[in-house]
Design a protein around this motif. Structure first.
Motif, short mmCIF file in Angstrom:
data_model
loop_
_atom_site.label_atom_id
_atom_site.label_comp_id
_atom_site.label_asym_id
_atom_site.label_seq_id
_atom_site.Cartn_x
_atom_site.Cartn_y
_atom_site.Cartn_z
N LEU A 12 26.64 -52.38 19.13
CA LEU A 12 27.60 -52.75 18.10
C LEU A 12 28.52 -53.90 18.48
O LEU A 12 29.16 -54.49 17.62
CB LEU A 12 28.45 -51.54 17.70
N PRO A 14 31.54 -56.16 19.27
CA PRO A 14 32.96 -56.08 18.93
C PRO A 14 33.31 -55.04 17.86
O PRO A 14 34.45 -54.63 17.75
CB PRO A 14 33.29 -57.49 18.42
N GLU A 15 32.32 -54.61 17.08
CA GLU A 15 32.58 -53.60 16.05
C GLU A 15 32.48 -52.18 16.60
O GLU A 15 32.49 -51.20 15.85
CB GLU A 15 31.59 -53.75 14.88
N SER A 16 32.36 -52.03 17.91
CA SER A 16 32.23 -50.71 18.54
C SER A 16 33.47 -49.86 18.32
O SER A 16 34.59 -50.38 18.30
CB SER A 16 32.01 -50.86 20.05
N PRO A 17 33.27 -48.56 18.16
CA PRO A 17 34.41 -47.65 18.04
C PRO A 17 34.98 -47.35 19.44
O PRO A 17 34.68 -46.33 20.05
CB PRO A 17 33.79 -46.41 17.40
#
Length: 67
Positions: A12, A14-17
């Motif tokens: 993911l 930079p969109e990682s949680p």
């Protein structure tokens, strides 16, 4: 557990949680520390205790409490 969470970050980007990843890895470290303490493995207990500390710092940073 950690392989899954680091794979998630890899996929993911930079969109990682990030909060989820830090919490997940810290729970893993807590479980491993508990198991090592039951086995009386001082080195592994210390190592995973260190990762708990790093996890707490990561959770605080991901939560925006420190920069």
């Amino acid at each position: 557990m950690r392989i899954f969470s680091f794979s998630l970050v890899s996929w993911l980007g930079p969109e990682s949680p990030f909060m989820f990843v830090w919490i997940f890895n810290t729970i893993d470290a807590v479980l491993l520390t508990w198991c090592a303490a039951l086995r009386k493995d001082a080195a592994y207990t210390l190592l995973n205790g260190f990762w708990i500390l790093i996890g707490i710092i990561g959770i605080v940073r991901a939560g925006g409490l420190i920069h």
